[in-house]
Scaffold this motif. Structure first.
Motif, PDB file in Angstrom:
ATOM      1  N   LEU A   1     -28.407  27.723  -4.032  1.00 38.95           N
ATOM      2  CA  LEU A   1     -28.706  28.124  -5.622  1.00 38.95           C
ATOM      3  C   LEU A   1     -27.432  27.558  -6.190  1.00 38.95           C
ATOM      4  O   LEU A   1     -26.319  27.549  -6.130  1.00 38.95           O
ATOM      5  CB  LEU A   1     -28.475  29.576  -5.748  1.00 38.95           C
ATOM      6  CG  LEU A   1     -28.730  30.158  -7.250  1.00 38.95           C
ATOM      7  CD1 LEU A   1     -30.073  29.946  -8.000  1.00 38.95           C
ATOM      8  CD2 LEU A   1     -28.341  31.759  -7.184  1.00 38.95           C
TER       9      LEU A   1
ATOM     10  N   HIS B   1     -32.618  26.582  -8.912  1.00 39.26           N
ATOM     11  CA  HIS B   1     -31.661  26.966  -9.906  1.00 39.26           C
ATOM     12  C   HIS B   1     -31.948  28.170 -10.592  1.00 39.26           C
ATOM     13  O   HIS B   1     -31.186  28.639 -11.376  1.00 39.26           O
ATOM     14  CB  HIS B   1     -31.526  26.090 -11.093  1.00 39.26           C
ATOM     15  CG  HIS B   1     -32.906  25.849 -11.884  1.00 39.26           C
ATOM     16  ND1 HIS B   1     -33.930  24.851 -11.489  1.00 39.26           N
ATOM     17  CD2 HIS B   1     -33.262  26.334 -12.957  1.00 39.26           C
ATOM     18  CE1 HIS B   1     -34.958  24.936 -12.254  1.00 39.26           C
ATOM     19  NE2 HIS B   1     -34.635  26.058 -13.153  1.00 39.26           N
TER      20      HIS B   1
ATOM     21  N   GLN C   1     -32.086  32.054 -10.135  1.00 39.20           N
ATOM     22  CA  GLN C   1     -31.469  33.146  -9.313  1.00 39.20           C
ATOM     23  C   GLN C   1     -32.625  34.256  -8.957  1.00 39.20           C
ATOM     24  O   GLN C   1     -32.139  34.897  -8.028  1.00 39.20           O
ATOM     25  CB  GLN C   1     -30.412  33.814 -10.192  1.00 39.20           C
ATOM     26  CG  GLN C   1     -30.844  34.627 -11.426  1.00 39.20           C
ATOM     27  CD  GLN C   1     -29.780  35.147 -12.347  1.00 39.20           C
ATOM     28  OE1 GLN C   1     -29.172  36.209 -11.777  1.00 39.20           O
ATOM     29  NE2 GLN C   1     -29.232  34.430 -13.245  1.00 39.20           N
TER      30      GLN C   1
ATOM     31  N   ALA D   1     -33.807  33.108  -5.657  1.00 36.40           N
ATOM     32  CA  ALA D   1     -32.984  33.198  -4.731  1.00 36.40           C
ATOM     33  C   ALA D   1     -32.644  34.819  -4.204  1.00 36.40           C
ATOM     34  O   ALA D   1     -32.666  35.004  -3.123  1.00 36.40           O
ATOM     35  CB  ALA D   1     -31.435  32.590  -5.231  1.00 36.40           C
ATOM     36  N   MET D   2     -32.567  35.595  -5.271  1.00 39.49           N
ATOM     37  CA  MET D   2     -32.493  36.928  -5.014  1.00 39.49           C
ATOM     38  C   MET D   2     -33.523  37.861  -4.132  1.00 39.49           C
ATOM     39  O   MET D   2     -33.426  38.506  -3.202  1.00 39.49           O
ATOM     40  CB  MET D   2     -32.083  38.063  -6.049  1.00 39.49           C
ATOM     41  CG  MET D   2     -30.959  37.364  -7.000  1.00 39.49           C
ATOM     42  SD  MET D   2     -29.332  37.701  -6.055  1.00 39.49           S
ATOM     43  CE  MET D   2     -29.057  39.347  -6.482  1.00 39.49           C
TER      44      MET D   2
ATOM     45  N   ILE E   1     -27.552  33.790   0.334  1.00 38.68           N
ATOM     46  CA  ILE E   1     -27.402  32.584  -0.695  1.00 38.68           C
ATOM     47  C   ILE E   1     -26.457  31.887  -0.528  1.00 38.68           C
ATOM     48  O   ILE E   1     -25.047  32.209  -0.301  1.00 38.68           O
ATOM     49  CB  ILE E   1     -27.606  33.209  -2.060  1.00 38.68           C
ATOM     50  CG1 ILE E   1     -28.951  34.404  -2.438  1.00 38.68           C
ATOM     51  CG2 ILE E   1     -27.373  32.314  -3.221  1.00 38.68           C
ATOM     52  CD1 ILE E   1     -28.898  35.255  -3.587  1.00 38.68           C
TER      53      ILE E   1
ATOM     54  N   VAL F   1     -24.042  29.701  -2.812  1.00 38.82           N
ATOM     55  CA  VAL F   1     -24.056  29.456  -4.268  1.00 38.82           C
ATOM     56  C   VAL F   1     -23.163  28.268  -4.327  1.00 38.82           C
ATOM     57  O   VAL F   1     -21.868  28.246  -3.900  1.00 38.82           O
ATOM     58  CB  VAL F   1     -23.218  30.596  -5.155  1.00 38.82           C
ATOM     59  CG1 VAL F   1     -23.381  30.158  -6.679  1.00 38.82           C
ATOM     60  CG2 VAL F   1     -24.034  31.963  -4.778  1.00 38.82           C
TER      61      VAL F   1
ATOM     62  N   PRO G   1     -27.887  38.616  -0.756  1.00 39.64           N
ATOM     63  CA  PRO G   1     -28.231  38.594  -2.129  1.00 39.64           C
ATOM     64  C   PRO G   1     -27.138  39.783  -3.058  1.00 39.64           C
ATOM     65  O   PRO G   1     -26.790  39.727  -3.923  1.00 39.64           O
ATOM     66  CB  PRO G   1     -29.795  39.121  -2.292  1.00 39.64           C
ATOM     67  CG  PRO G   1     -30.261  38.222  -1.455  1.00 39.64           C
ATOM     68  CD  PRO G   1     -29.307  38.508  -0.322  1.00 39.64           C
TER      69      PRO G   1
ATOM     70  N   TYR H   1     -24.196  39.508  -5.625  1.00 44.67           N
ATOM     71  CA  TYR H   1     -24.248  40.203  -7.068  1.00 44.67           C
ATOM     72  C   TYR H   1     -23.210  41.312  -7.072  1.00 44.67           C
ATOM     73  O   TYR H   1     -22.639  41.200  -8.447  1.00 44.67           O
ATOM     74  CB  TYR H   1     -25.841  40.786  -6.947  1.00 44.67           C
ATOM     75  CG  TYR H   1     -26.157  41.503  -8.126  1.00 44.67           C
ATOM     76  CD1 TYR H   1     -26.709  40.941  -9.467  1.00 44.67           C
ATOM     77  CD2 TYR H   1     -26.044  42.830  -8.460  1.00 44.67           C
ATOM     78  CE1 TYR H   1     -26.794  41.348 -10.572  1.00 44.67           C
ATOM     79  CE2 TYR H   1     -26.244  43.591  -9.718  1.00 44.67           C
ATOM     80  CZ  TYR H   1     -26.654  42.786 -10.639  1.00 44.67           C
ATOM     81  OH  TYR H   1     -27.002  43.053 -12.002  1.00 44.67           O
TER      82      TYR H   1
ATOM     83  N   ILE I   1     -24.830  34.488 -11.603  1.00 46.46           N
ATOM     84  CA  ILE I   1     -25.820  35.520 -11.032  1.00 46.46           C
ATOM     85  C   ILE I   1     -26.045  36.828 -11.881  1.00 46.46           C
ATOM     86  O   ILE I   1     -25.220  37.498 -12.370  1.00 46.46           O
ATOM     87  CB  ILE I   1     -25.303  35.959  -9.771  1.00 46.46           C
ATOM     88  CG1 ILE I   1     -25.075  34.814  -8.697  1.00 46.46           C
ATOM     89  CG2 ILE I   1     -26.379  37.129  -9.090  1.00 46.46           C
ATOM     90  CD1 ILE I   1     -26.250  34.258  -8.201  1.00 46.46           C
TER      91      ILE I   1
END
Length: 366
Positions: A35, A192, A194, A197-198, A204, A206, A218, A222, A234
């Motif tokens: 991500l 790209h 999020q 990704a989450m 993840i 980053v 995730p 976060y 994020i």
């Protein structure tokens, strides 16, 4: 299933260094998401794993085998691209079978693999159709099915949902998550977005500027971002960053002065903090609320706009020093122009130093 290991992998285009000595271990069966913003190097990294880009330095191992300079077909992987790349003159069945015929699999095994992947991806009623007769979501499922029938050790996905509308993206995310659960396969997914990704990742990665900023679940990236970049990238909306000054306090926790002269006792330990006085207090909107009537608060601001989002409402404020702030409303509905105090959930408040490094609240405090 196959594990993936990147050892000091670098990529240069002429004099431009895109990725510099990046190392990463992916365990068997993980769903890893790369991500980051456009240009951070995530697609270049995926293409090096696939064998579509030459490696400028380092090693790539798949299933313990060094494939750094191996051809794509020798890497025991399958890749799903952003564009479907289906053969328009072939039926869905023939699109799924094409690669298997090329490697000489027996017709009976080809039929078995197609039947199983079609059942898994709900493609059985579509096998006789051609791509022009399918919706965008159906075409993407065919592209995924073409990867599934190969039974690879590693799946690579290069922003496969970006061409779908919002509703289809949501459904296809769910289908990918279910596919991973059924296959137990190792998957690498580049995006790209999020939200993708989450909702998909077991971990993840980053990325920013060709380097890894943080690797975590995730929830970890976060709730406990490693850097200010991760904290700001994020979350929707992103984390608030409030300029504060470190001041003398009692005990082993850091006290800061907020815009407007208020004082706030954070739960961030003094130990490990750099000596400089200037920090940013990082707090997500859901951890900021209007202070109760008559309650003292370390910060206050003027409401500029209230945003109704259905499941919640957000208030956009300006602090005394002009800094913007977004907070979640907890039932009260202030009006634009109104001045309100702000309550902070200190257990979820972080400090970021001048280098962008995060310093987190101590978790053992109640």
């Amino acid at each position: 299933m196959a594990a993936l290991k990147l050892e000091q992998v670098s990529k240069r285009y002429g004099a431009v260094q895109v990725i510099d000595k990046l190392s990463l271990d992916v365990e068997q069966g993980e769903f890893i998401v790369f991500l980051g913003p456009s240009g951070c190097g995530k697609t270049s990294l995926l293409r090096m794993v696939a064998g579509l880009e030459e490696v400028s330095g380092g090693r790539i191992l798949i299933g313990g085998k060094d494939v750094t300079h191996a051809a794509p077909g020798q890497r025991n992987l399958a890749m799903v691209f952003q564009h479907y790349a289906l053969y328009p003159h072939m039926t869905v069945r023939d699109n799924l079978a094409f690669g298997l015929r090329n490697i000489g699999l027996p017709p009976s095994e080809i039929d078995d693999r197609i039947s199983e992947s079609a059942r898994m991806l709900e493609l059985t009623p579509l096998l006789a159709r051609k791509p022009g007769q399918l919706s965008g979501g159906q075409r993407q499922r065919v592209a995924i099915g073409r990867a599934v029938v190969k039974e690879p050790g590693l799946f690579l996905f290069d922003e496969p949902l970006s061409n779908l509308d919002a509703a289809l993206r949501g459904r296809t995310r769910l289908e990918l998550a279910q596919l991973h659960q059924r296959l137990g396969a190792t998957m690498i997914f580049v995006t790209h977005d999020q939200l993708e990704a989450m909702t998909l990742a077991t971990r993840i990665v980053v990325m920013n500027g060709g380097a890894i900023e943080q690797i975590g679940t995730p929830a970890e990236v976060y709730r406990r971002p490693a850097t200010r970049f991760v904290a700001g990238f994020i979350g929707t909306p992103g984390m608030n960053f409030i300029p504060v000054q470190r001041v003398a306090g009692e005990g082993d926790l850091c006290r800061v002065q907020t815009p407007g002269g208020g004082s706030l006792a954070t739960r961030v330990p003094l130990q490990g903090l750099p000596a400089d006085a200037g920090f940013s207090l990082g707090v997500r909107p859901e951890n900021l609320h209007p202070a109760a009537a008559g309650a003292q608060s370390a910060m206050s601001g003027r409401v500029e706009m209230v945003e109704f989002l259905g499941e919640r409402s957000l208030a956009h404020l300006k602090l005394d020093d002009g800094s913007p702030l977004t907070i979640t409303l907890n039932g009260s509905q202030p009006t634009p122009g109104e001045r309100i105090g702000i309550a902070v959930d200190l257990a979820e408040a972080h400090l970021f130093d001048s280098q962008g490094r995060a310093h987190h609240a101590r978790v053992d405090l109640t």
